[in-house]
Write a protein that holds these residues in place. Structure first.
Motif, PDB file in Angstrom:
ATOM      1  N   GLU B 146      71.388  17.058   3.687  1.00 39.91           N
ATOM      2  CA  GLU B 146      72.718  17.402   4.588  1.00 39.91           C
ATOM      3  C   GLU B 146      73.380  16.603   5.083  1.00 39.91           C
ATOM      4  OE1 GLU B 146      70.838  20.114   7.183  1.00 39.91           O
ATOM      5  OE2 GLU B 146      69.256  20.793   5.953  1.00 39.91           O
ATOM      6  N   VAL B 147      72.796  15.362   5.356  1.00 43.19           N
ATOM      7  CA  VAL B 147      73.925  14.214   6.019  1.00 43.19           C
ATOM      8  C   VAL B 147      73.935  13.235   4.814  1.00 43.19           C
ATOM      9  CG1 VAL B 147      74.231  12.763   7.967  1.00 43.19           C
ATOM     10  CG2 VAL B 147      73.042  14.820   8.336  1.00 43.19           C
ATOM     11  N   THR B 148      75.162  13.227   4.158  1.00 41.40           N
ATOM     12  CA  THR B 148      75.389  12.218   3.138  1.00 41.40           C
ATOM     13  C   THR B 148      75.131  10.941   3.524  1.00 41.40           C
ATOM     14  OG1 THR B 148      76.845  13.908   2.533  1.00 41.40           O
ATOM     15  CG2 THR B 148      77.004  11.658   1.335  1.00 41.40           C
ATOM     16  N   SER B 149      75.734  10.362   4.744  1.00 36.35           N
ATOM     17  CA  SER B 149      75.442   9.078   5.223  1.00 36.35           C
ATOM     18  C   SER B 149      73.955   8.573   5.298  1.00 36.35           C
ATOM     19  CB  SER B 149      76.315   8.740   6.332  1.00 36.35           C
ATOM     20  OG  SER B 149      75.843   9.520   7.435  1.00 36.35           O
ATOM     21  N   LEU B 150      72.929   9.597   5.811  1.00 38.58           N
ATOM     22  CA  LEU B 150      71.807   9.118   5.932  1.00 38.58           C
ATOM     23  C   LEU B 150      71.211   9.264   4.579  1.00 38.58           C
ATOM     24  CD1 LEU B 150      69.159   8.709   7.674  1.00 38.58           C
ATOM     25  CD2 LEU B 150      68.904  11.297   7.342  1.00 38.58           C
ATOM     26  N   GLN B 151      71.656   9.995   3.830  1.00 39.75           N
ATOM     27  CA  GLN B 151      70.961   9.891   2.330  1.00 39.75           C
ATOM     28  C   GLN B 151      71.433   8.399   1.680  1.00 39.75           C
ATOM     29  OE1 GLN B 151      73.351  11.814  -0.913  1.00 39.75           O
ATOM     30  NE2 GLN B 151      71.359  12.210  -2.069  1.00 39.75           N
ATOM     31  N   ARG B 152      72.439   7.798   1.837  1.00 45.05           N
ATOM     32  CA  ARG B 152      73.035   6.652   1.334  1.00 45.05           C
ATOM     33  C   ARG B 152      72.302   5.755   2.002  1.00 45.05           C
ATOM     34  NH1 ARG B 152      77.106   4.094  -1.643  1.00 45.05           N
ATOM     35  NH2 ARG B 152      76.617   5.950  -2.978  1.00 45.05           N
ATOM     36  N   HIS B 153      72.069   5.773   3.251  1.00 42.16           N
ATOM     37  CA  HIS B 153      71.358   4.845   4.115  1.00 42.16           C
ATOM     38  C   HIS B 153      69.966   4.567   3.768  1.00 42.16           C
ATOM     39  CE1 HIS B 153      71.123   2.158   7.587  1.00 42.16           C
ATOM     40  NE2 HIS B 153      69.844   2.616   7.987  1.00 42.16           N
ATOM     41  N   VAL B 154      69.188   5.577   3.445  1.00 47.35           N
ATOM     42  CA  VAL B 154      67.762   5.449   2.936  1.00 47.35           C
ATOM     43  C   VAL B 154      68.052   4.816   1.563  1.00 47.35           C
ATOM     44  CG1 VAL B 154      65.883   6.757   2.170  1.00 47.35           C
ATOM     45  CG2 VAL B 154      67.017   7.440   4.198  1.00 47.35           C
ATOM     46  N   HIS B 155      68.705   5.229   0.544  1.00 44.23           N
ATOM     47  CA  HIS B 155      68.919   4.439  -0.597  1.00 44.23           C
ATOM     48  C   HIS B 155      69.193   2.950  -0.315  1.00 44.23           C
ATOM     49  CE1 HIS B 155      70.115   8.475  -2.815  1.00 44.23           C
ATOM     50  NE2 HIS B 155      68.728   8.276  -2.562  1.00 44.23           N
ATOM     51  N   LYS B 156      69.966   2.575   0.436  1.00 36.50           N
ATOM     52  CA  LYS B 156      70.325   1.291   0.714  1.00 36.50           C
ATOM     53  C   LYS B 156      69.279   0.458   1.303  1.00 36.50           C
ATOM     54  CE  LYS B 156      75.410   1.423   1.294  1.00 36.50           C
ATOM     55  NZ  LYS B 156      76.047   0.326   0.422  1.00 36.50           N
ATOM     56  N   ILE B 157      68.404   0.935   2.216  1.00 37.73           N
ATOM     57  CA  ILE B 157      67.285   0.268   2.941  1.00 37.73           C
ATOM     58  C   ILE B 157      66.231   0.116   1.703  1.00 37.73           C
ATOM     59  CG2 ILE B 157      65.130   0.826   4.128  1.00 37.73           C
ATOM     60  CD1 ILE B 157      66.827   2.249   6.263  1.00 37.73           C
ATOM     61  N   MET B 158      66.052   0.920   0.795  1.00 38.01           N
ATOM     62  CA  MET B 158      65.099   0.757  -0.371  1.00 38.01           C
ATOM     63  C   MET B 158      65.584  -0.190  -1.177  1.00 38.01           C
ATOM     64  SD  MET B 158      63.553   4.400  -1.129  1.00 38.01           S
ATOM     65  CE  MET B 158      62.028   3.853  -1.391  1.00 38.01           C
ATOM     66  N   SER B 159      66.746  -0.312  -1.394  1.00 40.13           N
ATOM     67  CA  SER B 159      67.359  -1.314  -2.339  1.00 40.13           C
ATOM     68  C   SER B 159      67.280  -2.904  -1.677  1.00 40.13           C
ATOM     69  CB  SER B 159      69.015  -0.682  -2.547  1.00 40.13           C
ATOM     70  OG  SER B 159      69.573  -1.743  -3.510  1.00 40.13           O
ATOM     71  N   ARG B 160      67.740  -2.574  -0.364  1.00 38.61           N
ATOM     72  CA  ARG B 160      67.538  -4.049   0.111  1.00 38.61           C
ATOM     73  C   ARG B 160      66.281  -4.491   0.180  1.00 38.61           C
ATOM     74  NH1 ARG B 160      69.179  -2.486   5.199  1.00 38.61           N
ATOM     75  NH2 ARG B 160      71.246  -2.899   4.659  1.00 38.61           N
ATOM     76  N   GLU B 161      65.050  -3.736   0.222  1.00 35.21           N
ATOM     77  CA  GLU B 161      63.981  -4.281   0.140  1.00 35.21           C
ATOM     78  C   GLU B 161      63.572  -4.783  -1.257  1.00 35.21           C
ATOM     79  OE1 GLU B 161      61.841  -4.879   2.163  1.00 35.21           O
ATOM     80  OE2 GLU B 161      59.725  -5.103   1.321  1.00 35.21           O
ATOM     81  N   ILE B 162      64.222  -4.071  -2.207  1.00 33.97           N
ATOM     82  CA  ILE B 162      64.017  -4.668  -3.637  1.00 33.97           C
ATOM     83  C   ILE B 162      64.535  -6.123  -3.705  1.00 33.97           C
ATOM     84  CG2 ILE B 162      64.875  -4.099  -6.051  1.00 33.97           C
ATOM     85  CD1 ILE B 162      64.255  -1.202  -5.279  1.00 33.97           C
ATOM     86  N   VAL B 163      65.988  -6.104  -3.252  1.00 34.32           N
ATOM     87  CA  VAL B 163      66.698  -7.415  -3.291  1.00 34.32           C
ATOM     88  C   VAL B 163      65.916  -8.351  -2.664  1.00 34.32           C
ATOM     89  CG1 VAL B 163      68.636  -8.610  -2.656  1.00 34.32           C
ATOM     90  CG2 VAL B 163      68.972  -6.343  -3.752  1.00 34.32           C
ATOM     91  N   ARG B 164      65.408  -8.133  -1.361  1.00 34.99           N
ATOM     92  CA  ARG B 164      64.693  -9.142  -0.622  1.00 34.99           C
ATOM     93  C   ARG B 164      63.455  -9.646  -1.440  1.00 34.99           C
ATOM     94  NH1 ARG B 164      59.989  -9.982   2.150  1.00 34.99           N
ATOM     95  NH2 ARG B 164      59.149  -7.885   1.786  1.00 34.99           N
ATOM     96  N   GLU B 165      62.681  -8.725  -2.048  1.00 38.02           N
ATOM     97  CA  GLU B 165      61.543  -9.319  -2.799  1.00 38.02           C
ATOM     98  C   GLU B 165      61.924 -10.123  -3.961  1.00 38.02           C
ATOM     99  OE1 GLU B 165      59.111  -5.763  -3.489  1.00 38.02           O
ATOM    100  OE2 GLU B 165      58.613  -5.450  -1.141  1.00 38.02           O
ATOM    101  N   HIS B 166      62.972  -9.743  -4.535  1.00 40.50           N
ATOM    102  CA  HIS B 166      63.569 -10.576  -5.656  1.00 40.50           C
ATOM    103  C   HIS B 166      63.782 -12.020  -5.060  1.00 40.50           C
ATOM    104  CE1 HIS B 166      65.722  -7.367  -8.223  1.00 40.50           C
ATOM    105  NE2 HIS B 166      64.268  -7.296  -8.348  1.00 40.50           N
ATOM    106  N   GLY B 167      64.145 -12.215  -3.946  1.00 41.81           N
ATOM    107  CA  GLY B 167      64.609 -13.559  -3.500  1.00 41.81           C
ATOM    108  C   GLY B 167      63.042 -14.242  -3.027  1.00 41.81           C
TER     109      GLY B 167
END
Lengths: 261, 261
Positions: B146-167
């Motif tokens: 329902e809250v688009t910005s929360l949806q986007r935020h959750v996706h970003k948090i997960m993506s950030r973790e993936i990128v961190r692990e790449h590092g």
DNA sequence: CGACACCTTGAAGAGGTTCAAGAAATGTGG
DNA sequence: CCACATTTCTTGAACCTCTTCAAGGTGTCG
């Protein structure tokens, strides 16, 4: 006989391209009758949901071997589901050093790294001619607000990638060369088996150097370790053709069991 | 003066707990007036959305130093936003080997590994007394539909973790001990600085062994490398108190610049 | 204050890297 | 289809980084 990684040898040759192959609308697209659906899309959808799911894929795109699907720094727009072919993803330091972060095959989704900063942070390179389904991410987000199972599926895909990377960190952080290569082979063959290929034979799509980069080893070490496995009668290796003779031995190498020795 | 990791030294001491501290309903919870909001929640929400967001947090939970927030194998129910304290996450082989996969501090979200299989695949251990916001994941999913910005935020948090692990993979796969430790210190101090702490001083919340596990080194190597940095005048170290004297030198160690010999 | 966990340092050793050379496979152009 | 260039792979030998084993020092907490 050693099978290739490509799944779609049964492909219905899309009529000899009257349009340039990159034209995004040249090919009719539908998840609902794709034989990879169970790998890259949620299962247990009703037919209504299935129809909606078809909307995520904007187009297909062919990528020639050696070329990139996306590059570090490029604007992030879409995720890609691999239909055929084989990819590597790699990140790079400024100083030229680079690291292969994964190898991806049919049914796997690639591009998740781009979400956080709206730009990709790694390169995705095709290691053999490939075809992907282009899935614009805003469309995925839109649709997953309506189709709960798609939302859940997207979350699972991202979580799976996080867990996979945990495994790679364990490998890179605490395993020795033989353990790393054994784990690598077991992982590859297990994923291929899930796609209907042999449990014991595979064709490596990547060079020793790329394997080494992924495993945190030099290519010479990879080569030597292969030779050691051959000496020990665990595998047969002819170039990139690998036949696993003793799967248990590989497992024992990865997970030294307490009762051994 | 060396600051601690805890952010909430300005905390409004919740009246001397008449209820047992673990009682999930003992504490009034609201993201909307949390000083960490900008770290763990999406920004630019209107007040209506802000009210909705408050619904994500079911309760707070205190975790004593040395105890676990969750364990490998436990049922996955919630994500956790760290309010105060410091955690490590680690995965384990059957053979006892284990690998620290990350250190997490206030404002960071923990538990993403559990989504894919409905069970956690790693342990989260508090390295100092901590408090987390418990966010039931089905509630997050519901709300982010329902809250688009929360949806986007959750996706970003997960993506950030993936990128961190790449590092981390780059670090583990291609860096030498000095480079790893330098990168580690720079990363820590940068994250602390983003939370209002010093750019040059920090208190390590983890042992040399835990640092070593994270960096793929033995504790002795970590200790020796610290000593080398001290000899070279790059840092001062008194136990877990570290003062960075020459940040540039650390950067040069991580990224050997082409013009430097 | 004593027990325990944590940290430092030294010396020897192992595992992996580096450098080098040659062999095998692959691709290219005539 | 063959000759040649290029890439990829294998193997050896010397070297180096990190680990292992060991001992002692430092700090912390009941």
């Amino acid at each position: 006989m050693i099978q290739t990684v490509s799944i779609c040898n049964t492909s219905k040759h899309e009529s000899p391209a009257p349009m340039p192959p990159m034209n995004p609308h040249a090919i009719k697209v539908a998840c609902s009758n794709c034989n990879l659906r169970e790998l890259c899309m949620p299962m247990g959808l009703n037919s209504d949901e299935l129809d909606r799911i078809d909307e995520v894929v904007a187009a297909r795109r062919k990528i020639k071997r050696g070329t990139t699907l996306f590059r570090n720094g490029e604007k992030f727009v879409s995720l890609y589901a691999i239909r055929t072919g084989f990819f590597k993803t790699c990140v790079a330091c400024e100083d030229g050093r680079d690291q292969v972060t994964g190898f991806q095959m049919a049914g796997e989704v690639i591009g998740l790294d781009g979400i956080v900063n709206d730009h990709h942070t790694c390169d995705a390179v095709a290691l053999e001619d490939a075809e992907v389904c282009v899935m614009p991410f805003d469309r995925i987000e839109e649709l997953s607000r309506e189709v709960t199972s798609l939302q859940r599926h997207v979350h699972k895909i991202m979580s799976r990638e996080i867990v996979r990377e945990h495994g790679v960190m364990l490998l890179l952080g605490s395993m020795r060369a033989e353990e790393r290569l054994a784990a690598f082979l077991l992982n590859l063959v297990q994923r291929l088996h899930a796609r209907g290929f042999s449990q014991s034979e595979l064709v490596l799509r990547m060079t020793r150097e790329e394997i080494g980069s992924y495993l945190g080893l030099k290519l010479e070490t990879v080569s030597r370790t292969f030779s050691k496995f051959v000496e020990d009668g665990i595998v047969e290796v002819r170039q990139r053709h690998v036949r696993i003779i003793n799967t248990e031995a590989l497992r024992d190498i990865v997970n030294p069991s307490p009762n051994a020795v």
